[in-house]
Write a protein that holds these residues in place. Sequence first.
Motif, mmCIF file in Angstrom:
data_model
loop_
_atom_site.group_PDB
_atom_site.id
_atom_site.type_symbol
_atom_site.label_atom_id
_atom_site.label_comp_id
_atom_site.label_asym_id
_atom_site.label_seq_id
_atom_site.Cartn_x
_atom_site.Cartn_y
_atom_site.Cartn_z
ATOM 1 N N PRO A 184 -6.784 99.561 48.274
ATOM 2 C CA PRO A 184 -5.806 99.750 47.196
ATOM 3 C C PRO A 184 -5.321 98.456 46.553
ATOM 4 O O PRO A 184 -4.989 98.441 45.376
ATOM 5 C CB PRO A 184 -4.637 100.472 47.893
ATOM 6 C CG PRO A 184 -5.156 100.965 49.176
ATOM 7 C CD PRO A 184 -6.310 100.099 49.550
ATOM 8 N N THR A 185 -5.239 97.367 47.320
ATOM 9 C CA THR A 185 -4.690 96.120 46.785
ATOM 10 C C THR A 185 -5.684 94.976 46.940
ATOM 11 O O THR A 185 -5.310 93.850 47.281
ATOM 12 C CB THR A 185 -3.370 95.759 47.494
ATOM 13 O OG1 THR A 185 -3.600 95.681 48.907
ATOM 14 C CG2 THR A 185 -2.303 96.805 47.229
ATOM 15 N N ALA A 186 -6.945 95.244 46.683
ATOM 16 C CA ALA A 186 -7.984 94.229 46.860
ATOM 17 C C ALA A 186 -8.292 93.504 45.559
ATOM 18 O O ALA A 186 -8.165 94.061 44.458
ATOM 19 C CB ALA A 186 -9.258 94.864 47.392
ATOM 20 N N SER A 187 -8.686 92.253 45.700
ATOM 21 C CA SER A 187 -9.317 91.515 44.612
ATOM 22 C C SER A 187 -10.741 91.200 45.050
ATOM 23 O O SER A 187 -11.035 91.137 46.244
ATOM 24 C CB SER A 187 -8.550 90.228 44.303
ATOM 25 O OG SER A 187 -8.575 89.345 45.413
ATOM 26 N N PHE A 188 -11.619 91.013 44.092
ATOM 27 C CA PHE A 188 -13.038 90.801 44.398
ATOM 28 C C PHE A 188 -13.569 89.688 43.520
ATOM 29 O O PHE A 188 -13.268 89.619 42.329
ATOM 30 C CB PHE A 188 -13.826 92.088 44.144
ATOM 31 C CG PHE A 188 -15.318 91.926 44.290
ATOM 32 C CD1 PHE A 188 -15.905 91.877 45.545
ATOM 33 C CD2 PHE A 188 -16.133 91.803 43.168
ATOM 34 C CE1 PHE A 188 -17.278 91.714 45.682
ATOM 35 C CE2 PHE A 188 -17.504 91.643 43.303
ATOM 36 C CZ PHE A 188 -18.075 91.599 44.563
ATOM 37 N N ASP A 189 -14.366 88.805 44.124
ATOM 38 C CA ASP A 189 -14.972 87.744 43.333
ATOM 39 C C ASP A 189 -16.308 87.351 43.944
ATOM 40 O O ASP A 189 -16.510 87.462 45.166
ATOM 41 C CB ASP A 189 -14.061 86.519 43.260
ATOM 42 C CG ASP A 189 -14.335 85.676 42.013
ATOM 43 O OD1 ASP A 189 -15.229 86.052 41.212
ATOM 44 O OD2 ASP A 189 -13.646 84.657 41.832
ATOM 45 N N VAL A 190 -17.198 86.910 43.080
ATOM 46 C CA VAL A 190 -18.528 86.457 43.481
ATOM 47 C C VAL A 190 -18.569 84.939 43.368
ATOM 48 O O VAL A 190 -18.264 84.380 42.303
ATOM 49 C CB VAL A 190 -19.612 87.100 42.595
ATOM 50 C CG1 VAL A 190 -20.989 86.613 43.015
ATOM 51 C CG2 VAL A 190 -19.531 88.616 42.650
ATOM 52 N N LEU A 191 -18.945 84.272 44.442
ATOM 53 C CA LEU A 191 -18.997 82.818 44.454
ATOM 54 C C LEU A 191 -20.361 82.340 43.963
ATOM 55 O O LEU A 191 -21.399 82.807 44.465
ATOM 56 C CB LEU A 191 -18.742 82.288 45.860
ATOM 57 C CG LEU A 191 -17.477 82.781 46.566
ATOM 58 C CD1 LEU A 191 -17.263 82.009 47.862
ATOM 59 C CD2 LEU A 191 -16.265 82.662 45.668
ATOM 60 N N LEU A 199 -5.159 101.070 53.748
ATOM 61 C CA LEU A 199 -4.734 99.711 54.080
ATOM 62 C C LEU A 199 -3.935 99.128 52.918
ATOM 63 O O LEU A 199 -4.465 98.904 51.832
ATOM 64 C CB LEU A 199 -5.956 98.831 54.374
ATOM 65 C CG LEU A 199 -5.668 97.411 54.861
ATOM 66 C CD1 LEU A 199 -4.896 97.433 56.179
ATOM 67 C CD2 LEU A 199 -6.968 96.634 55.021
ATOM 68 N N ALA A 200 -2.661 98.856 53.160
ATOM 69 C CA ALA A 200 -1.761 98.484 52.064
ATOM 70 C C ALA A 200 -1.678 96.983 51.826
ATOM 71 O O ALA A 200 -1.194 96.555 50.780
ATOM 72 C CB ALA A 200 -0.364 99.042 52.342
ATOM 73 N N ILE A 201 -2.115 96.151 52.773
ATOM 74 C CA ILE A 201 -1.962 94.712 52.598
ATOM 75 C C ILE A 201 -2.987 94.166 51.600
ATOM 76 O O ILE A 201 -4.059 94.747 51.412
ATOM 77 C CB ILE A 201 -2.085 93.975 53.941
ATOM 78 C CG1 ILE A 201 -3.499 94.141 54.518
ATOM 79 C CG2 ILE A 201 -1.027 94.432 54.928
ATOM 80 C CD1 ILE A 201 -3.762 93.271 55.735
ATOM 81 N N PRO A 202 -2.677 93.044 50.948
ATOM 82 C CA PRO A 202 -3.633 92.454 50.010
ATOM 83 C C PRO A 202 -4.880 91.934 50.723
ATOM 84 O O PRO A 202 -4.781 91.301 51.775
ATOM 85 C CB PRO A 202 -2.851 91.298 49.377
ATOM 86 C CG PRO A 202 -1.414 91.599 49.648
ATOM 87 C CD PRO A 202 -1.393 92.327 50.954
ATOM 88 N N VAL A 203 -6.036 92.206 50.136
ATOM 89 C CA VAL A 203 -7.310 91.737 50.684
ATOM 90 C C VAL A 203 -8.105 91.086 49.564
ATOM 91 O O VAL A 203 -8.245 91.660 48.476
ATOM 92 C CB VAL A 203 -8.126 92.888 51.308
ATOM 93 C CG1 VAL A 203 -9.467 92.368 51.831
ATOM 94 C CG2 VAL A 203 -7.349 93.571 52.416
ATOM 95 N N SER A 238 -2.066 89.161 54.907
ATOM 96 C CA SER A 238 -3.158 89.259 53.938
ATOM 97 C C SER A 238 -4.455 88.891 54.623
ATOM 98 O O SER A 238 -4.456 88.251 55.681
ATOM 99 C CB SER A 238 -2.922 88.343 52.726
ATOM 100 O OG SER A 238 -3.186 86.983 53.064
ATOM 101 N N ILE A 239 -5.569 89.286 54.019
ATOM 102 C CA ILE A 239 -6.898 88.992 54.561
ATOM 103 C C ILE A 239 -7.800 88.502 53.439
ATOM 104 O O ILE A 239 -7.836 89.099 52.356
ATOM 105 C CB ILE A 239 -7.532 90.233 55.217
ATOM 106 C CG1 ILE A 239 -6.687 90.721 56.405
ATOM 107 C CG2 ILE A 239 -8.959 89.929 55.685
ATOM 108 C CD1 ILE A 239 -7.162 92.040 56.979
ATOM 109 N N THR A 240 -8.525 87.433 53.707
ATOM 110 C CA THR A 240 -9.626 86.993 52.852
ATOM 111 C C THR A 240 -10.910 87.116 53.652
ATOM 112 O O THR A 240 -10.981 86.642 54.793
ATOM 113 C CB THR A 240 -9.444 85.540 52.391
ATOM 114 O OG1 THR A 240 -8.281 85.434 51.567
ATOM 115 C CG2 THR A 240 -10.662 85.064 51.594
#
Length: 234
Positions: free
Chosen positions: A198-205, A170-174, A95-97
């Motif tokens: 495809p499997t990303a989450s997004f957030d604003v800090l 890119l199939a891994i979670p990001v 996974s990647i952050t």
Amino acid sequence: MKPTLLLLHGALGSAAQLEPLAQRLAADFEVHSFSFTGHGGRELHPEQFNMTHFAAEVSYFLAEHQLDNVHVFGYSMGGYAAILSAVSDPGRIRSITTLGTKFDWSPEVAAQEVQMLDAEKMQAKVPQFVAQLQRTHGEGNWQAVITSTAAMMQELGTAPALHELNLSALAIPVQVLVGDGDKTAGVEPSRQFAMYLPTASFDVLPNTPHPFERANLDDLAQRIRAFTQATATV
């Protein structure tokens, strides 16, 4: 056994930049980090100072240390290198952050960024930052790092390494994170590029500009922990 986490620094930085975050995560992860070529006192070869080589360095590091199923955190340039590595050499990264990673490169965007990388002007306007660069890269090397970073940005502007086509594969979670005050990465460009994954989450800090040193590291560490735990069963 602890999960493995690789931390990747941003442009003009080094592995030392991420040490405060590493300390917060050491109880939960086997933490690794390294400085990209030309950074942190490593020898600078202009022909290797580009995003393709930095992404390859991520792959080399994981292979050399026999690390698999690795979670990666990348700040700014480090996030770009992490995703490009996963795109180019899939298999080892779990996974990647990313935080504050600039995805929307064009000739115009690159020209704006390069304007801020003038060594003479930096010495006059931001001497404290220049002193930091001298400590990080060496008094005789920091200007070469500035020049090479500008060239890398121009190359990205002309031919971005990441785009909708390869990101969509890119199939891994990001986990794409960006600060609400980040004028470098930008909230909306970051949101748009997260949509390509495809499997990303997004957030604003909240209350977070671009510089890593001004991020809430306790909150960031918790977000990394939660994301990696969630992806363990995906």
